[in-house]
Write an enzyme that holds these catalytic residues in place. Sequence first.
Site, PDB file in Angstrom:
ATOM      1  N   GLY A  32       0.825  -1.223   0.000  1.00  0.00           N
ATOM      2  CA  GLY A  32       0.000   0.000   0.000  1.00  0.00           C
ATOM      3  C   GLY A  32       0.854   1.266   0.000  1.00  0.00           C
ATOM      4  CE  LYS A 380      -3.159  13.269  -4.884  1.00  0.00           C
ATOM      5  NZ  LYS A 380      -2.419  13.815  -3.758  1.00  0.00           N
ATOM      6  CG  ASP A 499       0.036  45.111  29.620  1.00  0.00           C
ATOM      7  OD1 ASP A 499      -0.651  46.115  29.368  1.00  0.00           O
ATOM      8  OD2 ASP A 499      -0.356  43.938  29.413  1.00  0.00           O
ATOM      9  CG  ASP A 501      -6.594  44.802  31.038  1.00  0.00           C
ATOM     10  OD1 ASP A 501      -7.624  44.342  31.532  1.00  0.00           O
ATOM     11  OD2 ASP A 501      -6.294  46.020  31.040  1.00  0.00           O
TER      12      ASP A 501
END
Length: 745
Positions: A32, A380, A499, A501
């Site tokens: 396969g 394919k 900073d 939030d």
Amino acid sequence: MEINKRVIIVSNRLPVKIKEQDGEMTYHTSEGGLATGLASIYKQNNNLWIGWPGAIVEDRVKTKVEEDLQQKNLLPIFLTQQEINEFYEGFSNETIWPLFHYFPTYTTYNPQYWESYKAVNQKFADAILKVASKDDVIWIHDYQLMLVPQMVRDVLPEVSIGFFQHIPFPSYEIFRILPWRKELLQGVLGADVLGFHTYDDVRHFLSATTRILNIDGMANELTIGNRKVAVDAFPISIDYKKYRQIAEDNITRRNERKLKQLINHNKLVISIDRLDYSKGIIHRLRAYELFLQKHPELRGKVTMIQLVVPSRDNVPQYKELKEEMNRMVSEINGRFSTLGWQPIQHFYRSFPIHLLSALYKAADVALVTPMRDGMNLVSKEYIASKIDQKGVLVLSETAGASRELSDAVLVNPNDIWEFSDKIYSALNMPEDEQKRRMAAMQQTVARFDIFNWVNNFMDKLAEVKAQQQAMYTRRINTSIQQKIGIRYYYGQKRLIFLDYDGTLVPFHNQVDAAIPDKDLLSILKKLSEDPHNTVVITSGRDYNTLQAWLGHLPLDMIAEHGAWYRDHGKEWRSRRDLNNEWRHEIHRVMDMYARRTPGAFIEEKSFSLAWHYRKVEEGLGSLRAHELMADIKHFVSDQGLQLLQGDKVIEIKSITVNKGKAAKRWLEKDDYDFVMAIGDDYTDEDTFKAMPDDAITIKVGNNVSAATYFMSSYAEVRALLHELYMAENIGDQLRRDAGILKEAS
Ligand code: GDG
């Protein structure tokens, strides 16, 4: 791929079929596509492929089988009959398979199947863990093993894990039907790279994770704890050269001649699939029947060879499908056959590869029309086998392959009328057009072959691991924290930018809910009361809020990204050079979008306007934000404004305002011997860039940043700040550490 790493492939089935004959075990290696592609990996060095050998193996021969397979770099996992019934045929093939192929009515929800699925996934994980070490690369395949990545990650947190899904990933609305949706997502997210065939699958997966698990993501990258996970499309393919060689082989040529005789040199239409409801076998027969009905002039001149490979025919739905298919084939043959001609030659079996190749070569038209297919390799293989470039591929738009093979004749398999017309036009396509289309598709398949697929996936896995490691070395750990503590301790003049939030408090759905808690106020108080410290809060928030929340502390503050600032103990001041003439127009457009978007709202700051969509339905918010941005982008650039995209917010302000510029005002005021900046947002990048070379810059979160170090959350930031002011109290210890470090360096 790093060659020195050991690779372990894991899939439900091993690439081998075992049989016991007269007390002797025989092993047939699979030919396969996947096995061929991965052979380049698992057969090398001490690499390994782990999986089920495809048969029930009696206890007495298990050791022998293990030893035999070990020679081939294969490690078998033995399954009991009950496990096969419940894990494989049950949960894998009666639950996940139908649902992921958009057949919810065929889907079984059986808790017993689920229990077995979990147990067998654990069995696979245990087998991996028995042989794997943290430096290995583990590549897990397909829907039968979705829980394995996290099971392995739990024990080997640093190991490199890839997961590839060979079937489609359904849209969120279908996926959410599954009672065990969360567990499956959490399971696969144990991988570092998640691969699907198409971009659509990627989109669906990302949408399911962000909605069901509420996980943060940027484009196709997700952040799981401290780990970056990449989700990407890797369209699988075939060994192109091998299919061409087989097509040119003499056995194939002989077969081709025989086939042509069998169908009296008629035009040949082929149909090749495993028996499965996802393959669209019934719809195809209907379309062919309608084609024969509409074109009596072609009866006797066209033959369909239908090859159906037996599969799962003890499952009721497959049994029914088989009966329905047989009934239709007899009906069509009964209705249209003449003395010398039968419209369908039906084979319910498997063909040897040289006969399959002859079919591909001889066919004027290949009907590859599944209802859904992850990729579909038959399409394919047909293309690769067309040495003379004559022949037409009719391909479902719902097969993954249709995304690459745009020169095929694309059909919607449900539209039987149009489908039958396309069979006709395919049979009548001029030869030069056939060749032009075939040449283009051959180029694609030749270039993107199975080996390319394997390399792309492995390269991505190595790349993500390298990124994770680079990030890891920049993540603040105890030793880095200790070094920062020492510098802090010896600092006489310290400047600290924080900073707000996302850095000091978590994000909230309500903008005003991010009010500082007792713990934070106490940390900020202690830090800012130290006479050696200047602590500057650098926020995008409006100054009234900052004043109300933090105004009582001896902090300096920057509000609205620098439009306003305050030195502690003094009044707030604004920049004089800013104008607000643009405001009315932007407000009008933002308002229009807010009225069309439930949950969105405008935040008014004195020198900027922000459009928030944190509370808007997932997906709709960012869609509207993009519409809004497209609407105002010319106005924004004409007016010398800038548009900032934050976390579920877009903000418009003057281009001259940014946190970095604002921070410079402090940096220029004095000479500091300890400068530190911490932030989580992209607006903090301006701060990081404005800092002197020896400053300590820390990014909260995982996104790309100019900062030197990373931390995960606001809680870690608080812990660091706590440690710093405590440094004063544990000075002796630190002095000792400093001595040790100095000696060491
Ligand atoms: C999954 C996904 C995805 C068929 N009949 C005969 C025969 N075959 C071979 C073909 C082809 C293979 O079987 C079928 O490949 P598909 O791609 O169609 O489907 P699966 O491998 O079942 O399933 C699928 C694939 O994984 C890979 O990711 O494309 O969408 O469902 O190679 O040639 N081979 C021989 N005789 C036959 O009669 N020798």
